[in-house]
Design a protein around this motif. Structure first.
Motif, mmCIF file in Angstrom:
data_model
loop_
_atom_site.group_PDB
_atom_site.id
_atom_site.type_symbol
_atom_site.label_atom_id
_atom_site.label_comp_id
_atom_site.label_asym_id
_atom_site.label_seq_id
_atom_site.Cartn_x
_atom_site.Cartn_y
_atom_site.Cartn_z
ATOM 1 N N GLU A 65 19.251 0.499 0.504
ATOM 2 C CA GLU A 65 18.715 1.759 1.041
ATOM 3 C C GLU A 65 17.756 2.409 0.033
ATOM 4 O OE1 GLU A 65 20.578 6.049 2.065
ATOM 5 O OE2 GLU A 65 21.569 4.344 3.041
ATOM 6 N N PHE A 66 18.128 2.411 -1.239
ATOM 7 C CA PHE A 66 17.256 2.955 -2.279
ATOM 8 C C PHE A 66 15.939 2.180 -2.312
ATOM 9 C CE2 PHE A 66 15.625 2.138 -6.553
ATOM 10 C CZ PHE A 66 15.156 3.400 -6.867
ATOM 11 N N PHE A 67 16.017 0.853 -2.283
ATOM 12 C CA PHE A 67 14.807 0.038 -2.368
ATOM 13 C C PHE A 67 13.924 0.244 -1.143
ATOM 14 C CE2 PHE A 67 12.179 -3.669 -3.141
ATOM 15 C CZ PHE A 67 12.043 -3.588 -4.519
ATOM 16 N N GLU A 68 14.541 0.419 0.001
ATOM 17 C CA GLU A 68 13.781 0.698 1.221
ATOM 18 C C GLU A 68 13.016 2.017 1.083
ATOM 19 O OE1 GLU A 68 14.369 0.060 5.940
ATOM 20 O OE2 GLU A 68 16.151 0.490 4.767
ATOM 21 N N LYS A 69 13.648 3.013 0.486
ATOM 22 C CA LYS A 69 12.981 4.296 0.252
ATOM 23 C C LYS A 69 11.812 4.136 -0.714
ATOM 24 C CE LYS A 69 16.919 7.294 1.201
ATOM 25 N NZ LYS A 69 17.925 8.199 0.598
ATOM 26 N N LEU A 70 11.946 3.249 -1.699
ATOM 27 C CA LEU A 70 10.822 2.960 -2.602
ATOM 28 C C LEU A 70 9.655 2.385 -1.808
ATOM 29 C CD1 LEU A 70 12.205 1.176 -5.808
ATOM 30 C CD2 LEU A 70 11.178 3.437 -5.661
ATOM 31 N N ILE A 71 9.957 1.437 -0.931
ATOM 32 C CA ILE A 71 8.914 0.755 -0.163
ATOM 33 C C ILE A 71 8.163 1.733 0.735
ATOM 34 C CG2 ILE A 71 8.503 -0.947 1.678
ATOM 35 C CD1 ILE A 71 10.749 -2.642 0.396
ATOM 36 N N ILE A 72 8.887 2.612 1.404
ATOM 37 C CA ILE A 72 8.215 3.525 2.336
ATOM 38 C C ILE A 72 7.714 4.806 1.664
ATOM 39 C CG2 ILE A 72 9.328 2.606 4.396
ATOM 40 C CD1 ILE A 72 11.270 4.900 4.364
ATOM 41 N N GLY A 73 8.011 4.972 0.382
ATOM 42 C CA GLY A 73 7.459 6.090 -0.370
ATOM 43 C C GLY A 73 8.314 7.339 -0.431
ATOM 44 N N LEU A 74 9.574 7.259 -0.016
ATOM 45 C CA LEU A 74 10.459 8.425 -0.090
ATOM 46 C C LEU A 74 11.095 8.600 -1.469
ATOM 47 C CD1 LEU A 74 12.265 8.196 3.367
ATOM 48 C CD2 LEU A 74 10.401 9.716 2.697
ATOM 49 N N GLU A 75 11.049 7.557 -2.282
ATOM 50 C CA GLU A 75 11.538 7.593 -3.668
ATOM 51 C C GLU A 75 10.399 7.181 -4.584
ATOM 52 O OE1 GLU A 75 14.346 8.137 -5.490
ATOM 53 O OE2 GLU A 75 15.874 8.338 -3.943
ATOM 54 N N LYS A 76 10.380 7.737 -5.763
ATOM 55 C CA LYS A 76 9.430 7.339 -6.798
ATOM 56 C C LYS A 76 10.206 6.572 -7.869
ATOM 57 C CE LYS A 76 5.653 10.154 -5.974
ATOM 58 N NZ LYS A 76 5.073 9.506 -4.850
ATOM 59 N N ILE A 91 3.047 -1.740 -15.388
ATOM 60 C CA ILE A 91 4.248 -2.148 -14.644
ATOM 61 C C ILE A 91 4.333 -1.370 -13.338
ATOM 62 C CG2 ILE A 91 6.787 -2.146 -14.679
ATOM 63 C CD1 ILE A 91 5.413 -4.347 -16.380
ATOM 64 N N TYR A 92 4.032 -0.084 -13.382
ATOM 65 C CA TYR A 92 4.038 0.722 -12.160
ATOM 66 C C TYR A 92 3.009 0.203 -11.157
ATOM 67 C CZ TYR A 92 7.223 4.201 -14.102
ATOM 68 O OH TYR A 92 8.323 4.837 -14.603
ATOM 69 N N GLU A 93 1.850 -0.213 -11.663
ATOM 70 C CA GLU A 93 0.806 -0.754 -10.774
ATOM 71 C C GLU A 93 1.249 -2.066 -10.136
ATOM 72 O OE1 GLU A 93 -2.060 0.496 -9.546
ATOM 73 O OE2 GLU A 93 -1.310 2.317 -10.495
ATOM 74 N N LYS A 94 1.851 -2.932 -10.931
ATOM 75 C CA LYS A 94 2.346 -4.209 -10.389
ATOM 76 C C LYS A 94 3.437 -3.964 -9.348
ATOM 77 C CE LYS A 94 1.425 -7.057 -14.447
ATOM 78 N NZ LYS A 94 2.023 -7.887 -15.507
ATOM 79 N N LEU A 95 4.325 -3.007 -9.639
ATOM 80 C CA LEU A 95 5.388 -2.695 -8.683
ATOM 81 C C LEU A 95 4.795 -2.119 -7.404
ATOM 82 C CD1 LEU A 95 8.379 -2.508 -7.915
ATOM 83 C CD2 LEU A 95 8.394 -0.232 -8.967
ATOM 84 N N LYS A 96 3.818 -1.249 -7.534
ATOM 85 C CA LYS A 96 3.172 -0.653 -6.358
ATOM 86 C C LYS A 96 2.588 -1.749 -5.461
ATOM 87 C CE LYS A 96 -0.449 2.630 -5.131
ATOM 88 N NZ LYS A 96 -1.516 3.489 -5.636
ATOM 89 N N GLN A 97 1.927 -2.730 -6.051
ATOM 90 C CA GLN A 97 1.360 -3.846 -5.275
ATOM 91 C C GLN A 97 2.467 -4.657 -4.605
ATOM 92 O OE1 GLN A 97 -1.008 -5.990 -8.115
ATOM 93 N NE2 GLN A 97 -2.499 -4.337 -8.310
#
Length: 108
Positions: A65-76, A91-97
């Motif tokens: 659930e946490f990771f899903e929120k990361l994907i859709i942008g509800l968590e930073k 690292i943040y840029e690679k994760l964003k991609q």
């Protein structure tokens, strides 16, 4: 598809690998996510609060659930190299991609 891979403990692309581990202590199960940068051979960890679970399965669901929120942008993401050292911006840029790839996978 990414959910099943994460359930098995790993998600990866050509640049990063995300590892999920769950440890139990005193009747609680704690999920944690680590990030491996393949290009620089470096490990980092997510310093976000992922709720523990009363069971291993509940902890796993909380991590997904946490990771899903990361994907859709509800968590930073808060990514650290150590307790006092933030991960580099790269690292943040690679994760964003990577998250964008997973988001596209979800929408088909």
């Amino acid at each position: 598809m990414w959910r099943e891979k994460l359930r098995q403990g790993f998600l990866e692309n050509d640049k990063l690998m995300i590892e999920l581990s769950i440890g139990g202590e005193c009747g609680e199960w704690f999920p944690s996510l680590a990030l491996y940068d393949k290009e620089n051979d470096s490990w980092y960890y997510f310093d976000n609060d992922i709720p523990p679970g009363a069971t291993e399965e509940e902890a796993l669901e909380n991590a997904i659930e946490f990771f899903e929120k990361l994907i859709i942008g509800l968590e930073k993401p808060k990514i650290k190299a150590s307790p006092l050292k933030e991960a580099p911006e790269e690292i943040y840029e690679k994760l964003k991609q990577f998250l964008e790839e997973l988001k596209r996978e979800d929408t088909g």
